[in-house]
Write an enzyme that holds these catalytic residues in place. Structure first.
Site, PDB file in Angstrom:
ATOM      1  N   ARG A 150      -0.335   2.583  -2.293  1.00  0.00           N
ATOM      2  CA  ARG A 150      -1.015   3.741  -3.113  1.00  0.00           C
ATOM      3  C   ARG A 150      -0.615   3.170  -4.750  1.00  0.00           C
ATOM      4  NH1 ARG A 150       0.767   2.869   1.511  1.00  0.00           N
ATOM      5  NH2 ARG A 150       2.732   3.490   1.104  1.00  0.00           N
TER       6      ARG A 150
ATOM      7  N   CYS B 235       4.885  10.240   2.064  1.00  0.00           N
ATOM      8  CA  CYS B 235       5.032   9.370   0.942  1.00  0.00           C
ATOM      9  C   CYS B 235       4.806  10.235  -0.099  1.00  0.00           C
ATOM     10  CB  CYS B 235       3.979   8.365   1.199  1.00  0.00           C
ATOM     11  SG  CYS B 235       3.630   7.129  -0.329  1.00  0.00           S
TER      12      CYS B 235
ATOM     13  N   THR C 157       4.044   9.011  -3.579  1.00  0.00           N
ATOM     14  CA  THR C 157       2.939   8.533  -4.374  1.00  0.00           C
ATOM     15  C   THR C 157       1.558   8.904  -3.715  1.00  0.00           C
ATOM     16  OG1 THR C 157       4.354   6.690  -4.988  1.00  0.00           O
ATOM     17  CG2 THR C 157       2.152   6.517  -5.548  1.00  0.00           C
TER      18      THR C 157
ATOM     19  N   THR D 160       7.910   5.331  -7.692  1.00  0.00           N
ATOM     20  CA  THR D 160       7.206   4.216  -7.863  1.00  0.00           C
ATOM     21  C   THR D 160       6.311   4.393  -9.449  1.00  0.00           C
ATOM     22  OG1 THR D 160       5.051   5.138  -6.867  1.00  0.00           O
ATOM     23  CG2 THR D 160       6.501   3.977  -5.383  1.00  0.00           C
TER      24      THR D 160
ATOM     25  N   LYS E 169      11.296  -1.415   1.509  1.00  0.00           N
ATOM     26  CA  LYS E 169      10.384  -1.565   2.240  1.00  0.00           C
ATOM     27  C   LYS E 169      10.325  -2.669   3.050  1.00  0.00           C
ATOM     28  CE  LYS E 169       6.703   1.023  -0.312  1.00  0.00           C
ATOM     29  NZ  LYS E 169       6.224   1.990   0.710  1.00  0.00           N
TER      30      LYS E 169
ATOM     31  N   CYS F 127      10.581   8.777  -4.306  1.00  0.00           N
ATOM     32  CA  CYS F 127       9.860   7.914  -3.302  1.00  0.00           C
ATOM     33  C   CYS F 127      10.675   7.883  -1.907  1.00  0.00           C
ATOM     34  CB  CYS F 127       9.937   6.219  -3.781  1.00  0.00           C
ATOM     35  SG  CYS F 127       9.176   5.237  -2.717  1.00  0.00           S
TER      36      CYS F 127
END
Length: 233
Positions: A49, A83, A85, A125, A164, A194
């Protein structure tokens, strides 16, 4: 009978599992049958994203729409995206279906307002920061935003992508350092903006961490079991 909840997941996979775990953990159930029916589409192939928002990658909207429609067709009555973002693409996804989608930044800002937080930092992010997904709601609810500078934001991004990649210890160290800096800059609390961040960052005596995943998990439970109304988007 509770409503069926659908999770647009895979962004990332660990964050999706974290959301499901928090829904289960916070549901006041004494037996299996009292838990909420949750359907998760954990599609990790959805393009990044942040890269899309910054003009460096594929538009994830078609994948997200497919996920939303797949969940709707499977019987979901309310959706949630695992999520932060991804909420940049919220309107496009919402217009592709006829069921509502919860909105993490909005619900988080409302939580801050009713709990009297005045000044917050945001670990998120580049895509979330630059698109002001949270800041617009902070402003609406008169919450002061303590920004990250360029160097600090680079550290935040490095920490997020370490998580991640499964390097939780390194990610935790980087994100903790960033949180401490924002606290020293005047933040009363840190928003783990995030969904990877709350996997490794938690409140301490010196740093209050607000977990939007926890907030949205509780909102899921409310709307699924009590017929609570959603904020208009």
């Amino acid at each position: 009978m509770s409503k069926v909840i659908g999770i647009i997941g895979g962004m990332g996979p660990m964050a999706t599992v974290d959301l499901m775990e928090k829904i289960i953990a916070n549901t006041p159930a004494k037996q299996d049958q009292e838990h909420i029916h949750v359907i998760a589409d954990n599609n990790s192939q959805i393009p990044d994203r942040t890269s899309a928002i910054l003009g460096r990658g594929k538009d994830p909207t078609p994948w997200m729409i497919q996920s939303a429609q797949r969940l709707q067709n499977a019987g979901a009555e309310i959706l949630v995206m695992a999520c932060n973002t991804a909420h940049f693409f919220y309107n496009a996804v919402r217009s592709s279906i006829h069921i509502p989608i919860l909105h993490i930044p909005l619900e988080t800002a409302y939580y801050l307002k009713i709990n009297h937080y005045k000044s917050v930092g945001l670990l998120a992010t580049d895509g979330t920061i630059k698109s002001k997904l949270y800041q617009r709601y902070f402003e609406n609810f008169e919450i002061n935003y303590i920004p990250t500078d360029e160097i600090l934001q680079e550290k935040v991004m490095e920490g997020i992508y370490e998580v991640k990649g499964g390097k939780l210890e390194t990610g935790s160290q980087l994100l903790s350092e960033a949180a401490e800096q924002l606290i020293s800059n005047g933040a009363d609390a840190i928003i783990a903006g995030c969904t990877e961040v709350p996997l490794v960052l938690h409140s301490t005596e010196d740093c209050c961490v607000i977990d939007p995943t926890e907030i949205i998990a509780n909102k899921v439970i409310e709307v699924a079991t009590d017929n609570r109304e959603l904020f208009p988007i």
